[in-house]
Motif scaffolding. Structure first.
Motif, PDB file in Angstrom:
ATOM      1  N   PHE A   1      86.153 -63.601   5.969  1.00 33.97           N
ATOM      2  CA  PHE A   1      86.531 -64.376   5.119  1.00 33.97           C
ATOM      3  C   PHE A   1      87.226 -63.604   3.872  1.00 33.97           C
ATOM      4  O   PHE A   1      86.873 -62.441   3.615  1.00 33.97           O
ATOM      5  N   GLU A   2      88.205 -64.148   3.179  1.00 37.57           N
ATOM      6  CA  GLU A   2      88.981 -63.386   2.004  1.00 37.57           C
ATOM      7  C   GLU A   2      87.757 -63.114   0.890  1.00 37.57           C
ATOM      8  O   GLU A   2      87.834 -62.376   0.186  1.00 37.57           O
ATOM      9  N   ASP A   3      86.829 -64.163   0.716  1.00 36.90           N
ATOM     10  CA  ASP A   3      85.932 -64.104  -0.211  1.00 36.90           C
ATOM     11  C   ASP A   3      84.418 -63.904   0.303  1.00 36.90           C
ATOM     12  O   ASP A   3      83.456 -64.217  -0.063  1.00 36.90           O
ATOM     13  N   GLU A   4      84.459 -63.001   1.192  1.00 40.85           N
ATOM     14  CA  GLU A   4      83.269 -62.572   2.063  1.00 40.85           C
ATOM     15  C   GLU A   4      82.276 -62.051   1.041  1.00 40.85           C
ATOM     16  O   GLU A   4      80.818 -62.556   1.463  1.00 40.85           O
ATOM     17  N   PHE A   5      82.337 -61.622   0.102  1.00 39.42           N
ATOM     18  CA  PHE A   5      81.258 -60.706  -0.722  1.00 39.42           C
ATOM     19  C   PHE A   5      80.396 -61.885  -1.499  1.00 39.42           C
ATOM     20  O   PHE A   5      79.233 -61.948  -1.450  1.00 39.42           O
ATOM     21  N   VAL A   6      81.085 -62.939  -1.939  1.00 43.09           N
ATOM     22  CA  VAL A   6      80.522 -64.077  -2.651  1.00 43.09           C
ATOM     23  C   VAL A   6      79.689 -64.752  -1.599  1.00 43.09           C
ATOM     24  O   VAL A   6      78.422 -65.369  -1.818  1.00 43.09           O
ATOM     25  N   ARG A   7      80.269 -64.994  -0.429  1.00 45.05           N
ATOM     26  CA  ARG A   7      79.497 -65.755   0.623  1.00 45.05           C
ATOM     27  C   ARG A   7      78.329 -64.942   1.098  1.00 45.05           C
ATOM     28  O   ARG A   7      77.345 -65.717   1.465  1.00 45.05           O
ATOM     29  N   HIS A   8      78.315 -63.926   1.219  1.00 46.39           N
ATOM     30  CA  HIS A   8      76.999 -63.100   1.702  1.00 46.39           C
ATOM     31  C   HIS A   8      76.267 -62.993   0.377  1.00 46.39           C
ATOM     32  O   HIS A   8      74.887 -62.947   0.757  1.00 46.39           O
ATOM     33  N   LYS A   9      76.480 -63.138  -0.728  1.00 52.24           N
ATOM     34  CA  LYS A   9      75.594 -63.282  -1.946  1.00 52.24           C
ATOM     35  C   LYS A   9      74.684 -64.580  -1.676  1.00 52.24           C
ATOM     36  O   LYS A   9      73.631 -64.885  -2.130  1.00 52.24           O
ATOM     37  N   ILE A  10      75.424 -65.637  -1.259  1.00 52.25           N
ATOM     38  CA  ILE A  10      74.699 -67.007  -0.828  1.00 52.25           C
ATOM     39  C   ILE A  10      73.999 -66.871   0.235  1.00 52.25           C
ATOM     40  O   ILE A  10      72.872 -67.501   0.369  1.00 52.25           O
ATOM     41  N   LEU A  11      74.162 -66.219   1.290  1.00 47.34           N
ATOM     42  CA  LEU A  11      73.305 -65.921   2.403  1.00 47.34           C
ATOM     43  C   LEU A  11      72.098 -65.286   1.988  1.00 47.34           C
ATOM     44  O   LEU A  11      71.123 -65.454   2.276  1.00 47.34           O
ATOM     45  N   ASP A  12      72.332 -64.082   1.064  1.00 52.50           N
ATOM     46  CA  ASP A  12      71.125 -63.597   0.547  1.00 52.50           C
ATOM     47  C   ASP A  12      70.112 -64.676  -0.156  1.00 52.50           C
ATOM     48  O   ASP A  12      68.954 -64.297  -0.020  1.00 52.50           O
ATOM     49  N   LEU A  13      70.721 -65.276  -1.137  1.00 56.43           N
ATOM     50  CA  LEU A  13      70.129 -66.302  -1.982  1.00 56.43           C
ATOM     51  C   LEU A  13      69.321 -67.289  -0.956  1.00 56.43           C
ATOM     52  O   LEU A  13      67.944 -67.386  -1.295  1.00 56.43           O
ATOM     53  N   MET A  14      69.840 -67.860   0.104  1.00 63.92           N
ATOM     54  CA  MET A  14      69.077 -68.781   1.060  1.00 63.92           C
ATOM     55  C   MET A  14      67.865 -67.851   1.488  1.00 63.92           C
ATOM     56  O   MET A  14      66.832 -68.451   1.692  1.00 63.92           O
ATOM     57  N   GLY A  15      68.273 -66.860   2.001  1.00 63.90           N
ATOM     58  CA  GLY A  15      67.167 -65.923   2.794  1.00 63.90           C
ATOM     59  C   GLY A  15      66.072 -65.691   1.791  1.00 63.90           C
ATOM     60  O   GLY A  15      64.625 -66.058   2.222  1.00 63.90           O
ATOM     61  N   ASP A  16      66.256 -65.317   0.652  1.00 61.94           N
ATOM     62  CA  ASP A  16      65.360 -64.894  -0.359  1.00 61.94           C
ATOM     63  C   ASP A  16      64.371 -66.398  -0.894  1.00 61.94           C
ATOM     64  O   ASP A  16      63.326 -66.406  -0.952  1.00 61.94           O
ATOM     65  N   LEU A  17      65.398 -67.598  -0.872  1.00 62.84           N
ATOM     66  CA  LEU A  17      64.384 -68.589  -1.274  1.00 62.84           C
ATOM     67  C   LEU A  17      63.534 -69.368  -0.250  1.00 62.84           C
ATOM     68  O   LEU A  17      62.636 -69.840  -0.338  1.00 62.84           O
ATOM     69  N   TYR A  18      63.818 -68.599   1.042  1.00 59.26           N
ATOM     70  CA  TYR A  18      62.967 -69.271   2.236  1.00 59.26           C
ATOM     71  C   TYR A  18      61.697 -68.505   2.133  1.00 59.26           C
ATOM     72  O   TYR A  18      60.658 -68.943   2.782  1.00 59.26           O
ATOM     73  N   LEU A  19      61.559 -67.738   1.196  1.00 53.90           N
ATOM     74  CA  LEU A  19      60.074 -67.179   0.893  1.00 53.90           C
ATOM     75  C   LEU A  19      59.098 -68.112   0.669  1.00 53.90           C
ATOM     76  O   LEU A  19      57.845 -68.091   1.012  1.00 53.90           O
ATOM     77  N   ILE A  20      59.563 -69.281   0.055  1.00 55.26           N
ATOM     78  CA  ILE A  20      58.506 -70.076  -0.410  1.00 55.26           C
ATOM     79  C   ILE A  20      57.992 -71.116   1.044  1.00 55.26           C
ATOM     80  O   ILE A  20      57.223 -71.771   0.941  1.00 55.26           O
ATOM     81  N   GLY A  21      58.763 -70.851   1.934  1.00 55.56           N
ATOM     82  CA  GLY A  21      58.194 -71.584   3.473  1.00 55.56           C
ATOM     83  C   GLY A  21      58.886 -72.735   3.817  1.00 55.56           C
ATOM     84  O   GLY A  21      58.394 -73.300   4.766  1.00 55.56           O
ATOM     85  N   ARG A  22      59.750 -73.243   2.920  1.00 56.98           N
ATOM     86  CA  ARG A  22      60.482 -74.625   3.495  1.00 56.98           C
ATOM     87  C   ARG A  22      61.766 -74.455   2.665  1.00 56.98           C
ATOM     88  O   ARG A  22      61.967 -73.919   1.936  1.00 56.98           O
ATOM     89  N   PRO A  23      62.744 -75.243   3.579  1.00 58.62           N
ATOM     90  CA  PRO A  23      64.056 -75.117   3.006  1.00 58.62           C
ATOM     91  C   PRO A  23      63.913 -76.069   1.727  1.00 58.62           C
ATOM     92  O   PRO A  23      63.346 -76.756   1.338  1.00 58.62           O
ATOM     93  N   VAL A  24      65.225 -75.832   1.158  1.00 60.87           N
ATOM     94  CA  VAL A  24      65.368 -76.338  -0.248  1.00 60.87           C
ATOM     95  C   VAL A  24      66.521 -77.181  -0.523  1.00 60.87           C
ATOM     96  O   VAL A  24      67.530 -77.091   0.198  1.00 60.87           O
ATOM     97  N   LYS A  25      66.300 -78.320  -1.345  1.00 68.61           N
ATOM     98  CA  LYS A  25      67.419 -79.166  -1.721  1.00 68.61           C
ATOM     99  C   LYS A  25      67.535 -79.158  -3.306  1.00 68.61           C
ATOM    100  O   LYS A  25      66.508 -79.540  -4.107  1.00 68.61           O
ATOM    101  N   ALA A  26      68.558 -78.587  -3.818  1.00 73.80           N
ATOM    102  CA  ALA A  26      68.573 -78.373  -5.261  1.00 73.80           C
ATOM    103  C   ALA A  26      69.976 -78.024  -5.523  1.00 73.80           C
ATOM    104  O   ALA A  26      70.697 -77.774  -4.593  1.00 73.80           O
ATOM    105  N   ASP A  27      70.655 -78.272  -6.401  1.00 76.15           N
ATOM    106  CA  ASP A  27      71.886 -77.804  -6.945  1.00 76.15           C
ATOM    107  C   ASP A  27      71.614 -76.373  -7.720  1.00 76.15           C
ATOM    108  O   ASP A  27      70.936 -76.462  -9.079  1.00 76.15           O
ATOM    109  N   ILE A  28      72.106 -75.299  -7.157  1.00 66.87           N
ATOM    110  CA  ILE A  28      71.811 -73.884  -7.564  1.00 66.87           C
ATOM    111  C   ILE A  28      73.033 -73.352  -8.321  1.00 66.87           C
ATOM    112  O   ILE A  28      73.962 -73.398  -7.475  1.00 66.87           O
TER     113      ILE A  28
END
Length: 308
Positions: free
Chosen positions: A104-131
């Motif tokens: 992607f042209e904006d690959e860097f910000v997309r990877h930051k979102i990927l990092d965010l999703m992975g780190d939030l999964y530390l709570i043990g379940r998927p999240v529904k929220a506006d972040i």
């Protein structure tokens, strides 16, 4: 049944470099922004609602990245051992060393979102929220995850079920007090919490009411079609934890129309929608079908009361 966490209120974390906040929502939406003092990145921003398909196509392919001057530092502290130009985008002062690896042209910000999703999964379940995340990274992401965990501990979970929710006969019986021979729903699909559902009921040839209605020409009594619609609405509402265990009472019925007979062997499709919710009851609209043919429609009001 997959279950999601949603924050009970606005939750936010910030430090000198990053700010991240989450608001309760029935979806997973991320607005992420990054900003670097580098001519090849500068500022990237992406606002995206993420479900399974969007994740696979728009987020998961985004590769990790680093600046070339960071590589020696990372290796010196034992990191990036598996990193190479084949799996990470390396940014130099004058260009990207392996730009052909970018999806992607904006690959860097997309990877930051990927990092965010992975780190939030530390709570043990998927999240529904506006972040919303500004210049976020693993530190701010894990700090937000810890605040989520604290919210779960304080509020009992803030957990919402996934929709559509499928309830088989046992699920129906766990939600409502009705039992055979006066149970007229075999299964229910809740398409929107406390708002809309679709029930099903197969009308068998040996149903007890056919003995008297009518012996020579069995027809499902119209009043039982409206009862089946009402029971579908009961499942819709009483499957919500706040109302579990209540007793449902019919309070009124209006605008009833029967369009065609329902015969032995037909399957009723029971569509209900809550059109006027109340704290202890409300009003619903129902439509019953056999195949694509409308057989009954009505509006009914109901009350939910304590068993004692």
């Amino acid at each position: 049944e997959k279950r999601y966490y949603t924050p009970s209120m606005k939750i936010a974390y910030s430090d000198n470099e990053a700010k991240v906040e989450a608001l309760p929502s029935g979806r997973f939406k991320v607005t992420a922004e990054i900003e670097y003092d580098h001519p090849l990145i500068k500022r990237q921003r992406l606002e995206i609602i993420i479900d399974e398909e969007v994740f696979k196509k728009e987020i998961a392919p985004a590769k990790t990245y680093c600046f070339d001057y960071e590589i020696e530092q990372l290796e010196a502290i034992g990191l990036a051992k598996g990193g190479s130009l084949k799996n990470a985008i390396v940014i130099g002062e004058k260009g990207i060393h392996n730009k052909e690896m970018m999806t992607f042209e904006d690959e860097f910000v997309r990877h930051k979102i990927l990092d965010l999703m992975g780190d939030l999964y530390l709570i043990g379940r998927p999240v529904k929220a506006d972040i919303t995340s500004f210049c976020g990274g693993h530190t701010s992401n894990t700090a937000l995850a810890k605040l989520f965990a604290k919210d779960i501990e304080m509020t009992g979970g803030g957990v919402v079920p996934e929709y559509p929710m499928e309830l088989d006969l046992e699920g129906v019986k766990s939600a409502i007090p009705h039992r055979p021979p006066f149970l007229f729903v075999d299964s229910v699909t809740i398409t929107e919490e406390a708002k809309a559902a679709v029930g099903r009921r197969l009308i068998l040839p040996d149903e007890w009411f056919f003995k008297g209605h009518f012996p020579e020409r069995p027809v499902l009594p119209g009043v039982l079609i409206t009862e089946a619609l009402a029971q579908t609405a009961c499942v819709l509402l009483l499957s919500k934890p706040d109302w579990k265990g209540k007793l449902p009472f019919f309070m009124g019925i209006n605008n009833v129309k029967f369009r065609r007979p329902v015969n032995p062997g037909d399957e009723l499709i029971l569509k209900v929608e809550i059109i006027r919710p109340r704290m202890r009851g409300g009003k619903a609209a129902g439509q019953a079908y056999v195949g694509d043919a409308l057989v009954c429609e009505c509006e009914f009001s109901f009350s939910l009361v304590d068993k004692e």
